[in-house]
Design a protein around this motif. Structure first.
Motif, PDB file in Angstrom:
ATOM      1  N   PRO A   1      17.676  -1.319 -16.514  1.00 23.55           N
ATOM      2  CA  PRO A   1      18.420  -2.583 -16.437  1.00 23.55           C
ATOM      3  C   PRO A   1      17.549  -3.679 -15.814  1.00 23.55           C
ATOM      4  CG  PRO A   1      19.706  -0.759 -15.512  1.00 23.55           C
ATOM      5  CD  PRO A   1      18.319  -0.246 -15.751  1.00 23.55           C
ATOM      6  N   PHE A   2      17.553  -4.849 -16.398  1.00 23.62           N
ATOM      7  CA  PHE A   2      16.741  -5.967 -15.903  1.00 23.62           C
ATOM      8  C   PHE A   2      17.015  -6.226 -14.422  1.00 23.62           C
ATOM      9  CE2 PHE A   2      16.178 -10.697 -15.497  1.00 23.62           C
ATOM     10  CZ  PHE A   2      14.787 -10.678 -15.519  1.00 23.62           C
ATOM     11  N   LYS A   3      18.299  -6.183 -14.027  1.00 21.81           N
ATOM     12  CA  LYS A   3      18.675  -6.444 -12.626  1.00 21.81           C
ATOM     13  C   LYS A   3      18.023  -5.470 -11.649  1.00 21.81           C
ATOM     14  CE  LYS A   3      22.850  -8.757 -11.944  1.00 21.81           C
ATOM     15  NZ  LYS A   3      24.249  -8.770 -11.600  1.00 21.81           N
ATOM     16  N   ALA A   4      17.722  -4.271 -12.115  1.00 26.13           N
ATOM     17  CA  ALA A   4      17.114  -3.256 -11.237  1.00 26.13           C
ATOM     18  C   ALA A   4      15.702  -3.661 -10.807  1.00 26.13           C
ATOM     19  CB  ALA A   4      17.084  -1.906 -11.940  1.00 26.13           C
ATOM     20  N   LEU A   5      15.052  -4.526 -11.570  1.00 30.44           N
ATOM     21  CA  LEU A   5      13.680  -4.928 -11.256  1.00 30.44           C
ATOM     22  C   LEU A   5      13.591  -5.766  -9.986  1.00 30.44           C
ATOM     23  CD1 LEU A   5      12.373  -5.899 -14.819  1.00 30.44           C
ATOM     24  CD2 LEU A   5      12.260  -3.672 -13.669  1.00 30.44           C
ATOM     25  N   TYR A   6      14.681  -6.440  -9.629  1.00 28.68           N
ATOM     26  CA  TYR A   6      14.659  -7.322  -8.458  1.00 28.68           C
ATOM     27  C   TYR A   6      15.849  -7.075  -7.522  1.00 28.68           C
ATOM     28  CZ  TYR A   6      17.754  -9.888 -11.600  1.00 28.68           C
ATOM     29  OH  TYR A   6      18.758 -10.232 -12.450  1.00 28.68           O
ATOM     30  N   ALA A   7      16.514  -5.953  -7.683  1.00 28.10           N
ATOM     31  CA  ALA A   7      17.697  -5.655  -6.863  1.00 28.10           C
ATOM     32  C   ALA A   7      17.345  -5.450  -5.394  1.00 28.10           C
ATOM     33  CB  ALA A   7      18.407  -4.415  -7.404  1.00 28.10           C
ATOM     34  N   GLU A   8      16.251  -4.754  -5.118  1.00 28.79           N
ATOM     35  CA  GLU A   8      15.914  -4.363  -3.754  1.00 28.79           C
ATOM     36  C   GLU A   8      14.947  -5.308  -3.058  1.00 28.79           C
ATOM     37  OE1 GLU A   8      17.432  -1.772  -2.251  1.00 28.79           O
ATOM     38  OE2 GLU A   8      18.601  -1.644  -4.107  1.00 28.79           O
ATOM     39  N   ARG A   9      14.129  -6.018  -3.830  1.00 32.53           N
ATOM     40  CA  ARG A   9      13.161  -6.932  -3.224  1.00 32.53           C
ATOM     41  C   ARG A   9      12.839  -8.076  -4.171  1.00 32.53           C
ATOM     42  NH1 ARG A   9       7.386  -3.877  -2.880  1.00 32.53           N
ATOM     43  NH2 ARG A   9       7.035  -3.588  -5.072  1.00 32.53           N
ATOM     44  N   LYS A  10      12.219  -9.092  -3.608  1.00 31.63           N
ATOM     45  CA  LYS A  10      11.847 -10.278  -4.380  1.00 31.63           C
ATOM     46  C   LYS A  10      10.841  -9.878  -5.462  1.00 31.63           C
ATOM     47  CE  LYS A  10      11.406 -14.119  -2.118  1.00 31.63           C
ATOM     48  NZ  LYS A  10      10.869 -15.183  -1.245  1.00 31.63           N
ATOM     49  N   ALA A  11      10.958 -10.491  -6.633  1.00 35.70           N
ATOM     50  CA  ALA A  11      10.058 -10.197  -7.746  1.00 35.70           C
ATOM     51  C   ALA A  11       9.629 -11.478  -8.449  1.00 35.70           C
ATOM     52  CB  ALA A  11      10.735  -9.262  -8.745  1.00 35.70           C
ATOM     53  N   ILE A  12       8.344 -11.547  -8.757  1.00 33.12           N
ATOM     54  CA  ILE A  12       7.820 -12.584  -9.639  1.00 33.12           C
ATOM     55  C   ILE A  12       7.881 -11.967 -11.032  1.00 33.12           C
ATOM     56  CG2 ILE A  12       5.785 -13.899 -10.320  1.00 33.12           C
ATOM     57  CD1 ILE A  12       4.841 -13.646  -7.347  1.00 33.12           C
ATOM     58  N   VAL A  13       8.654 -12.580 -11.918  1.00 29.44           N
ATOM     59  CA  VAL A  13       8.824 -12.056 -13.272  1.00 29.44           C
ATOM     60  C   VAL A  13       8.275 -13.087 -14.254  1.00 29.44           C
ATOM     61  CG1 VAL A  13      10.449 -11.122 -14.958  1.00 29.44           C
ATOM     62  CG2 VAL A  13      10.919 -10.842 -12.509  1.00 29.44           C
ATOM     63  N   LEU A  14       7.252 -12.677 -14.992  1.00 30.23           N
ATOM     64  CA  LEU A  14       6.595 -13.570 -15.939  1.00 30.23           C
ATOM     65  C   LEU A  14       6.817 -13.065 -17.353  1.00 30.23           C
ATOM     66  CD1 LEU A  14       3.466 -13.758 -13.724  1.00 30.23           C
ATOM     67  CD2 LEU A  14       5.018 -15.647 -14.135  1.00 30.23           C
ATOM     68  N   PHE A  15       7.445 -13.897 -18.165  1.00 30.66           N
ATOM     69  CA  PHE A  15       7.678 -13.572 -19.570  1.00 30.66           C
ATOM     70  C   PHE A  15       6.532 -14.167 -20.380  1.00 30.66           C
ATOM     71  CE2 PHE A  15      11.789 -13.134 -17.681  1.00 30.66           C
ATOM     72  CZ  PHE A  15      12.437 -12.176 -18.427  1.00 30.66           C
ATOM     73  N   VAL A  16       5.908 -13.337 -21.224  1.00 32.24           N
ATOM     74  CA  VAL A  16       4.802 -13.817 -22.052  1.00 32.24           C
ATOM     75  C   VAL A  16       5.262 -13.955 -23.498  1.00 32.24           C
ATOM     76  CG1 VAL A  16       3.002 -12.921 -20.531  1.00 32.24           C
ATOM     77  CG2 VAL A  16       3.859 -11.483 -22.384  1.00 32.24           C
ATOM     78  N   ARG A  17       4.519 -14.745 -24.248  1.00 29.26           N
ATOM     79  CA  ARG A  17       4.866 -15.010 -25.646  1.00 29.26           C
ATOM     80  C   ARG A  17       4.802 -13.724 -26.470  1.00 29.26           C
ATOM     81  NH1 ARG A  17       1.496 -18.036 -28.426  1.00 29.26           N
ATOM     82  NH2 ARG A  17       3.085 -18.921 -29.740  1.00 29.26           N
ATOM     83  N   ASN A  18       3.608 -13.184 -26.604  1.00 33.47           N
ATOM     84  CA  ASN A  18       3.430 -11.912 -27.286  1.00 33.47           C
ATOM     85  C   ASN A  18       2.079 -11.339 -26.888  1.00 33.47           C
ATOM     86  OD1 ASN A  18       1.367 -12.576 -29.501  1.00 33.47           O
ATOM     87  ND2 ASN A  18       2.953 -14.099 -29.916  1.00 33.47           N
ATOM     88  N   PHE A  19       1.872 -10.071 -27.139  1.00 34.70           N
ATOM     89  CA  PHE A  19       0.669  -9.407 -26.651  1.00 34.70           C
ATOM     90  C   PHE A  19      -0.577  -9.727 -27.472  1.00 34.70           C
ATOM     91  CE2 PHE A  19       3.328  -5.798 -24.564  1.00 34.70           C
ATOM     92  CZ  PHE A  19       3.594  -6.621 -23.493  1.00 34.70           C
ATOM     93  N   LEU A  20      -0.426 -10.354 -28.619  1.00 33.30           N
ATOM     94  CA  LEU A  20      -1.600 -10.768 -29.391  1.00 33.30           C
ATOM     95  C   LEU A  20      -2.052 -12.177 -29.032  1.00 33.30           C
ATOM     96  CD1 LEU A  20      -0.904  -9.374 -32.960  1.00 33.30           C
ATOM     97  CD2 LEU A  20      -2.627  -8.617 -31.325  1.00 33.30           C
ATOM     98  N   CYS A  21      -1.227 -12.937 -28.366  1.00 31.90           N
ATOM     99  CA  CYS A  21      -1.516 -14.328 -28.014  1.00 31.90           C
ATOM    100  C   CYS A  21      -2.695 -14.385 -27.040  1.00 31.90           C
ATOM    101  CB  CYS A  21      -0.270 -14.941 -27.385  1.00 31.90           C
ATOM    102  SG  CYS A  21      -0.525 -16.550 -26.642  1.00 31.90           S
ATOM    103  N   TYR A  22      -3.727 -15.139 -27.403  1.00 31.00           N
ATOM    104  CA  TYR A  22      -4.906 -15.223 -26.536  1.00 31.00           C
ATOM    105  C   TYR A  22      -4.598 -15.885 -25.202  1.00 31.00           C
ATOM    106  CZ  TYR A  22      -5.606 -20.201 -27.614  1.00 31.00           C
ATOM    107  OH  TYR A  22      -5.458 -21.557 -27.729  1.00 31.00           O
ATOM    108  N   THR A  23      -3.671 -16.845 -25.175  1.00 34.91           N
ATOM    109  CA  THR A  23      -3.356 -17.494 -23.900  1.00 34.91           C
ATOM    110  C   THR A  23      -2.641 -16.513 -22.977  1.00 34.91           C
ATOM    111  OG1 THR A  23      -1.262 -18.429 -24.691  1.00 34.91           O
ATOM    112  CG2 THR A  23      -3.225 -19.796 -24.936  1.00 34.91           C
TER     113      THR A  23
END
Length: 188
Positions: free
Chosen positions: A10-32
């Motif tokens: 569950p997405f909520k589990a990623l930050y339930a217990e502590r602060k999290a920096i969550v970075l969403f990327v475009r796609n894994f082939l994107c050079y940027t």
């Protein structure tokens, strides 16, 4: 989200217990995205541990691409995928791109032509017709948790509209990182 083994978390589990920096990327082939994640890989685990913060990247491909992308970029922190882009949609991350030439990510070293050629080469040498995510999807950056707290939200307008890594680290209470390859001069 799915982890590198295809386990649903569950997405909520990623930050339930502590602060999290969550970075969403475009796609894994994107050079940027690749170059941004290469710089994220330089964030020392000790800095994150000291601040009690998680560093998480979420892509939108199949979970099968997590391990090869981590290997390619040297990224050793947490990485997950949202293959149906449900969280992207819920957060209102845009599809398409604003053509704002003034926006430039400090973490992207390649110019558009060279970067695009490298991305196409990786696509051609990978599994056929696997774009590793929607090429029009933009990403974003969040600082969440613990619990339901939202400390920061940035939705990318284009492939170069990344939040500088040191900005997001400082907002999360993590020490900044020296990303230059130049030796530091210490004045005594």
């Amino acid at each position: 989200v799915l982890d590198a083994n295809g386990m649903c978390i569950p997405f909520k589990a990623l930050y339930a217990e502590r602060k999290a920096i969550v970075l969403f990327v475009r796609n894994f082939l994107c050079y940027t995205c690749k170059e941004y994640v290469e710089d994220l890989a330089k964030v020392p685990k000790a800095f994150l541990h000291e601040a009690n913060v998680s560093l998480i990247v979420i892509g939108q491909s199949s979970y099968h691409h997590i391990k090869p992308f981590c290997s390619l970029t040297g990224y050793t922190h947490e990485m997950y995928v949202d293959p149906q882009r449900e969280i992207y949609k819920t957060l209102g991350m845009k599809r398409g791109e604003d053509n704002n030439a003034s926006v430039q990510s400090p973490h992207v070293k390649s110019n558009m032509l060279l970067g695009s050629i490298r991305s196409m080469w990786r696509a051609m040498t990978g599994p056929a017709f696997d774009f590793q995510g929607d090429p029009a999807q933009q990403g974003g950056a969040l600082i969440l948790g613990p619990g339901n707290e939202v400390h920061f939200l940035h939705l990318d307008k284009s492939r170069l509209d990344h939040v500088p890594i040191n900005t997001i680290l400082q907002l999360a209470g993590v020490k900044p990182v020296n990303f230059s390859n130049k030796p530091q001069i210490i004045d005594i």
